[in-house]
Write an enzyme that holds these catalytic residues in place. Structure first.
Site, PDB file in Angstrom:
ATOM      1  N   CYS A 194     -31.028  18.950  10.667  1.00 45.49           N
ATOM      2  CA  CYS A 194     -31.074  18.682   9.239  1.00 45.49           C
ATOM      3  C   CYS A 194     -32.034  17.524   9.004  1.00 45.49           C
ATOM      4  O   CYS A 194     -31.889  16.481   9.604  1.00 45.49           O
ATOM      5  CB  CYS A 194     -29.688  18.325   8.734  1.00 45.49           C
ATOM      6  N   HIS A 217     -26.503  11.695  32.778  1.00 50.01           N
ATOM      7  CA  HIS A 217     -25.415  12.425  32.119  1.00 50.01           C
ATOM      8  C   HIS A 217     -25.672  13.930  32.028  1.00 50.01           C
ATOM      9  O   HIS A 217     -24.823  14.685  31.560  1.00 50.01           O
ATOM     10  CB  HIS A 217     -25.105  11.838  30.734  1.00 50.01           C
ATOM     11  N   GLN A 276     -33.673  18.384  32.319  1.00 55.40           N
ATOM     12  CA  GLN A 276     -32.806  19.560  32.438  1.00 55.40           C
ATOM     13  C   GLN A 276     -32.776  20.141  33.847  1.00 55.40           C
ATOM     14  O   GLN A 276     -32.019  21.081  34.111  1.00 55.40           O
ATOM     15  CB  GLN A 276     -33.275  20.650  31.468  1.00 55.40           C
ATOM     16  N   THR A 287     -31.049  -7.155  32.908  1.00 60.93           N
ATOM     17  CA  THR A 287     -30.056  -7.121  33.979  1.00 60.93           C
ATOM     18  C   THR A 287     -29.640  -5.682  34.240  1.00 60.93           C
ATOM     19  O   THR A 287     -29.250  -4.961  33.327  1.00 60.93           O
ATOM     20  CB  THR A 287     -28.822  -7.956  33.590  1.00 60.93           C
TER      21      THR A 287
END
Lengths: 297, 399
Positions: free
Chosen positions: B327, B203, B181, B239
């Site tokens: 859940c 990402h 983060q 790879t």
């Protein structure tokens, strides 16, 4: 405003206490071959086609009553085989696979409706079906023996398996104009007392409730009232509290819509005979010299 | 319907510049970086360039950067790789109760394999303290693992001080930091921190999904989990995705250059949103430290309104958020992070996380507060009863 929404507003108003909040939802059944009022429900601002988790029928009731959601339940999206049978979505001897359903997730092998009907789920070790145990090797089952389990199951009414779907919706938030077949109400014991006082006011007949700690919502609050065309009460059950999460302060009532009208009229007429302000409430806080603090959330 | 994306802590959009940098390596420059011909050489150079970019930002040697498929793999490699490499000198690991499941689940798996794990409690803000961590370190502790900033509530841990305290207690104990983060958002200086292993993923800072990294300080022994061609100095065979690595390097370079500006931009917005929500909506609370938290995170709980319901309702009007609840068997379970911080179930289930970034530049905090307030009130109307205070002096006479 729909008749359901109007009655619900009057129901709450009959308590004469602005802080009363009672989760409530309606159930509308769609029989096979009959028109499906999906357009009326899909227009609801709280319509949801797919909930992000598997729900049993008690879960759909919870999400409608507390979350305000409007949902269509079928044999394909219900997470509990017993609920599917109770609601008339599948027959009692169905071998339909409910793999992934919330109620059967703890089992080694997902039980079918037929397994429930045979008593294997409620007496797993006793019936030689440990794969259906919910709590492992120590699970004593829901009944002492297979025979006892079958006796209990025989006394659990089921709606005839002629239903395609059931809609669950909140009386006010759904903004749906369709009248429900059944009404679910969840309340505290004090609120329940007032409800029953209202219901019994015109007739003087005792209210007798039928429950067994199993299928509290799907049977006690749904199939039983549907089949008997009468109001029933319940303390809910393992699934409703342990899987769906109905909190400890709630008891439940299920009733046909015309009985809900009866309840509301009776509560309105009996206001001066059972003044609600008289009764000590859970949310009163004593000044530290005694008593119990509690809050409802 | 316009989308207001407020879930950057979950993932971020890939930047156009990053995509442009990656594209050739999907198309014309498709060589395998292990090949010895010209196509392979060019791929290898690009991979080297990406590694160098990472090392410049994190202030480490390029030889200390290992590319993985993402943070989950990085954390698995860190925990299991160190545990297995060091098992002859100790089998004890220290972590906290609020780590990501990539860390916690790996620790639980290691416990079934003969390792022991101490899970440290956190305070009400989600913090652990240097002396607390050091006290848990034993002679046989091989690894301490903690996150730099918590993904749910944004609380920043004093990792430099914690690492120093750990080393003072046992110089042989390695320190792993989950910096997923914070890399690309906050300063991470591996020259100054006495940290041995550090995980990150592209990402989270506007790079592509599918690639992350692990800093492994020179001299630290880590057993590889994937056998094969020996790529990534034998630590991670397979790879290499040159395109993804190039994307990671480019994204990190851009994020590092903008870090100070972004922090200055989002911090007042963060504070305004938090203040607005707490002052407009009763029975609400901020989760995480009020000051020591990442600039782009606001986590607020609302009593009587479940985070899941709020996320679904706000999604209908184009606002993308998240809640920490998950859940498991069917029942909605509150976040393990909030539970560890001491929140009761109703509070924990009512949590909503807002995390800002490039896809929320047009955020109007006042409008958002009004929107959330309306949804909370509607949800509460079905069942929630606020506290009613009644003093009853007559009770004092009861025996």
């Amino acid at each position: 405003m729909s008749r359901f929404a109007e009655l619900f507003a009057r129901f709450l108003a009959a308590y004469e206490d602005d802080s009363v909040r009672i989760p409530c939802c309606g159930l509308r059944f769609v029989r096979r071959g009959e028109p499906d009022p999906v357009e009326s429900f899909a227009a609801s601002p709280t319509w949801t086609e797919a909930f992000p988790r598997s729900l049993a029928s008690c879960g759909f009731s919870y999400e409608a009553a507390k979350g305000g959601w409007t949902m269509r339940v079928t044999a394909e999206n219900i997470g509990c085989p017993a609920g599917a049978m109770s609601l008339g979505l599948v027959p009692a001897d169905s071998g339909k696979n409910f793999d992934g359903g919330c109620y059967v997730k703890p089992m080694e092998k997902a039980a079918t409706p037929a397994d429930f009907t045979a008593g294997y789920v409620y007496a797993p070790h006793q019936s030689g079906h440990p794969e259906f145990a919910l709590f492992g090797a120590e699970d004593c089952g829901r009944y002492e023996t297979l025979e006892v389990a079958r006796r209990a199951i025989a006394a659990m009414p089921l709606i005839p398996p002629v239903m395609d779907a059931v809609y669950y919706y909140h009386p006010a938030l759904s903004q749906v104009e369709v009248e429900p077949d059944l009404v679910h109400v969840y309340c505290t014991p004090l609120e329940a007392m007032r409800l029953i006082q209202g219901y019994c006011f015109p007739s003087g007949e005792r209210f007798v409730m039928s429950c067994i700690g199993i299928r509290g919502v799907s049977c006690d609050m749904t199939a039983w009232p549907y089949v008997n065309n009468d109001i029933n009460g319940t303390f809910l059950c393992l699934g409703a509290r342990g899987i769906t999460g109905w909190e400890e302060e709630y008891v439940g009532f299920g009733m046909p819509f015309n009985k809900f009208e009866q309840v509301v009229r009776g509560m309105e007429k009996s206001r001066r005979g059972f003044p609600y302000s008289l009764f000590p409430k859970m949310t009163q806080i004593v000044d530290g010299r005694g008593g119990r603090e509690a809050s409802r959330t | 319907m316009k989308t207001l994306y407020l879930d950057h802590a979950a993932t971020t959009p890939c930047r156009r510049e990053v995509w442009d940098a990656m594209e050739p390596y999907f198309l014309a420059e498709f060589g395998n970086a292990s090949s010895i011909h010209r196509m392979g050489r060019r791929a290898r150079e690009a991979l080297f360039g990406a590694r160098e970019a990472v090392s410049r930002v994190l202030r480490c040697s390029d030889l200390e950067v290992v590319f993985t498929s993402g943070a989950t793999e990085s954390s698995n490699l860190a925990l299991r790789g160190v545990a297995l490499a060091a098992k002859d000198r100790g089998r004890h690991i220290v972590t906290t109760r609020i780590e990501h499941h990539a860390v916690l689940d790996t620790c639980q798996a290691l416990e079934t394999e003969g390792f022991s794990v101490t899970y440290l409690d956190v305070d009400e803000y989600g913090r652990v303290f240097p002396e607390q961590v050091a006290d848990a370190v034993r002679d046989d502790t091989t690894l301490v693992s903690l996150s730099h900033a918590n993904s749910e509530v944004g609380t920043i841990q004093p990792v430099a001080a914690i690492a120093a305290a750990v080393k003072a207690r046992n110089p042989r104990t390695l320190v792993h930091v989950d910096a997923v983060q914070t890399v690309g958002h906050l300063e991470v200086d591996l020259r100054e921190w006495d940290v041995d292993i550090l995980a990150f993923t592209a990402h989270k800072f506007y790079g592509p999904k599918g690639i992350g990294g692990l800093f492994v300080r020179e001299g630290v022994q880590v057993q590889s989990l994937i056998s094969g061609g020996g790529q990534e100095r034998g630590l991670r065979s397979g790879t290499e995705s040159v395109a993804l690595a190039v994307g990671l390097g480019k994204a990190l370079e851009l994020a590092a250059a903008e870090m100070a500006r972004e922090s200055a931009h989002w911090t007042p917005i963060r504070d305004r949103l938090a203040a607005g929500l707490l002052s407009s909506i009763g029975d609400s609370r901020l989760n995480g430290h009020p000051v020591e938290r990442v600039p782009t995170n606001v986590n607020v709980s609302f009593l009587g309104a479940r985070g899941e319901d709020l996320v679904l309702r706000l999604d209908r009007v184009g606002v993308c958020l998240s809640t920490g609840a998950a859940c498991t068997t069917g029942m909605l379970e509150p976040s393990h992070v909030l539970t560890a911080m001491g929140l009761s179930r109703p509070w924990a289930l009512g949590a909503l996380r807002f995390s800002f970034g490039s896809a929320s530049r047009e955020l109007d905090t006042d409008a958002l507060v009004r929107l959330v307030q309306a949804q909370v009130e509607q949800l509460r109307s079905t069942h929630y009863r606020p506290r009613v205070r009644t003093v009853m002096p007559a009770m004092a006479t009861r025996q």
